[in-house]
Design a protein around this motif. Structure first.
Motif, mmCIF file in Angstrom:
data_model
loop_
_atom_site.group_PDB
_atom_site.id
_atom_site.type_symbol
_atom_site.label_atom_id
_atom_site.label_comp_id
_atom_site.label_asym_id
_atom_site.label_seq_id
_atom_site.Cartn_x
_atom_site.Cartn_y
_atom_site.Cartn_z
ATOM 1 N N ARG A 307 20.557 -31.588 41.508
ATOM 2 C CA ARG A 307 19.226 -31.000 41.650
ATOM 3 C C ARG A 307 19.375 -29.488 41.653
ATOM 4 O O ARG A 307 20.125 -28.919 42.437
ATOM 5 N N GLN A 309 17.036 -26.192 41.998
ATOM 6 C CA GLN A 309 15.701 -25.689 42.309
ATOM 7 C C GLN A 309 15.789 -24.222 42.658
ATOM 8 O O GLN A 309 16.657 -23.796 43.421
ATOM 9 N N ASP A 362 16.430 -31.818 37.487
ATOM 10 C CA ASP A 362 17.504 -32.781 37.725
ATOM 11 C C ASP A 362 18.346 -32.836 36.454
ATOM 12 O O ASP A 362 17.826 -33.140 35.377
ATOM 13 N N ARG A 392 19.122 -28.521 48.794
ATOM 14 C CA ARG A 392 19.714 -29.504 47.886
ATOM 15 C C ARG A 392 20.900 -28.923 47.113
ATOM 16 O O ARG A 392 21.381 -29.533 46.162
#
Length: 434
Positions: A307, A309, A362, A392
């Motif tokens: 992940r 972000q 992702d 994450r």
């Protein structure tokens, strides 16, 4: 304990949590919200102890008149929503995955599905109780340094035991959900920034088609939603009219139309209506896109996914353009690329919620050259004054942390005063020297 062995402890009282903290060994302890579903290493502690906080999951007080709840930090947000909905209240800043706990939402300062309107979760926290390394339970208020370090602090200041949270009022258990297509990234940003997009309690998220390149780079399906008033149920099925606040609307449902996570991005874009004003949907259709299907081997192969972000501020749209072009030109097979507009900044020193834009991707671990590619994106984000989300993360280089998080130095100094023995520690903290 040695090597990567982890001792998982599930306290059921505050006293048991305190005993576990005092008894932890040289590798320390970190709290997490239940089974390890995280893609990063913020809630992992190789060779040490982990507190599974889901044994502390009680609701202590609900003030239905004022819209305030006092509950344990191990309570899942989805369960809390089920309890509150019949009373006409909703959990603020609800994240895309429903297994997140109250303590986890504070520790990561998650910005949820309505980041423009509601901001991050910690903005709605009135007070919390924190078990610190000296065994003391401290009452922490939002105007304190300790709150700033704890919100988004990933469990490194102590164990959150309880939280008092201000809620959002709702009239029904339904959303009015509309979809539209944006032809490219400029079009998408303009639509997200248009007046009215961030209406109170409004949700907005865009699924970008990363297979599109050239003039169509950044094209997306934009979904907006708002809590439906009782008047909107007049033409609905009788059951919805009779029980407008039924928690059944929070049950996990299959994705509808362009929200299907396994549908290829290009097909999802072409299948979406150019503009649909809105239809009634259960809350879970929009709130839990990460729980509607398994995003495991079918999408990303045997090694799974990473992940990625990040957030960049308003005025850094050109940097966002460059990153989206780099990902699209790299032909990264991402089944999930979600862009959101962020409102007010999160209160946490290490919060990724800054006014601007958030993009979550992702990516398959097996993608050739992935590590070097993401290092390049990190540098692009840092140069734009942006932040890679730590909750994450499992790979950010420590030399970029201070550039992204100017208060990281203050965080380290407070940690040194509050926890000089390093009782609270995680794999992420070791990697980033936090």
């Amino acid at each position: 304990m040695s090597g990567d062995t982890v001792s998982v402890i599930r306290p059921r009282t505050h006293e048991e949590a305190a005993v576990a903290v005092r008894a932890c060994g040289a590798r320390g302890v970190v709290a997490r919200g239940g089974p390890d579903r995280a893609l990063g290493d913020a809630a992992r502690n190789a060779g040490g102890a982990v507190l599974d906080m889901t044994g502390l999951d009680r609701v202590h007080v609900v003030d239905a008149a004022e819209g305030i709840v006092l509950c344990d930090a191990g309570l899942g947000l989805h369960r809390l929503a089920e309890l509150l909905l019949p009373l006409g209240w909703s959990v603020p800043a609800f994240p895309a995955a429903r297994h997140v706990t109250v303590g986890g939402a504070i520790g990561a300062d998650l910005h949820g599905c309505a980041p423009d309107a509601a901001g991050s979760f910690s903005r709605h926290v009135v007070a919390l109780e924190l078990l610190t390394a000296d065994g003391e339970v401290r009452a922490v208020r939002p105007d304190s340094e300790l709150f700033g370090a704890t919100a988004g602090g990933l469990g490194l200041t102590g164990v959150i035991l309880t939280a008092t949270v201000r809620l959002l009022p709702v009239e029904t258990a339904y959303l009015t959900v509309g979809t539209e297509r944006a032809a490219d990234l400029d079009d998408l940003l303009a639509r997200l920034a248009a007046p009215g997009t961030g209406r109170p309690h409004g949700y907005a998220a865009a699924r970008i088609d990363l297979t599109a390149r050239g003039a169509a780079t950044g094209r997306a399906v934009l979904t907006r939603a708002g809590h439906a008033p009782r008047a909107a149920l007049r033409g609905a099925v009788p059951r919805a009219r009779r029980r407008p606040l039924s928690p059944r609307a929070l049950q996990l449902l299959p994705p509808v139309g362009p929200l299907g996570s396994l549908v290829p991005a290009g097909i999802r874009y072409l299948a979406a209506p150019r503009a649909h004003p809105g239809r009634l949907r259960h809350l879970s259709v929009f709130r839990h896109p990460l729980d509607t299907v398994s995003l495991g081997g079918r999408c990303y192969g045997r090694l799974g996914r990473v992940r990625y972000q990040f957030a960049v501020g308003h005025g850094q749209e050109e940097a966002l353009h460059r990153i989206v072009r780099r990902v699209a030109d790299r032909r990264c097979p991402s089944a999930r690329a979600v862009l959101q507009r962020l409102g007010a900044a999160g209160p946490g020193w290490l919060s990724c919620a800054v006014p601007g834009w958030s993009l979550a991707l992702d990516l398959p671990v097996a993608l050739p050259g992935l590590a070097a590619f993401l290092d390049g994106l990190d540098e692009e984000v840092a140069a734009a004054g942006g932040r890679v989300g730590l909750a994450r993360d499992c790979r950010l280089r420590p030399d970029l942390l201070t550039a992204m998080y100017p208060r990281a130095t203050d965080f380290r100094a407070l940690r040194a005063r509050l926890d000089p023995r390093g009782v609270f520690i995680s794999d992420l903290a070791r990697r980033l020297a936090l």
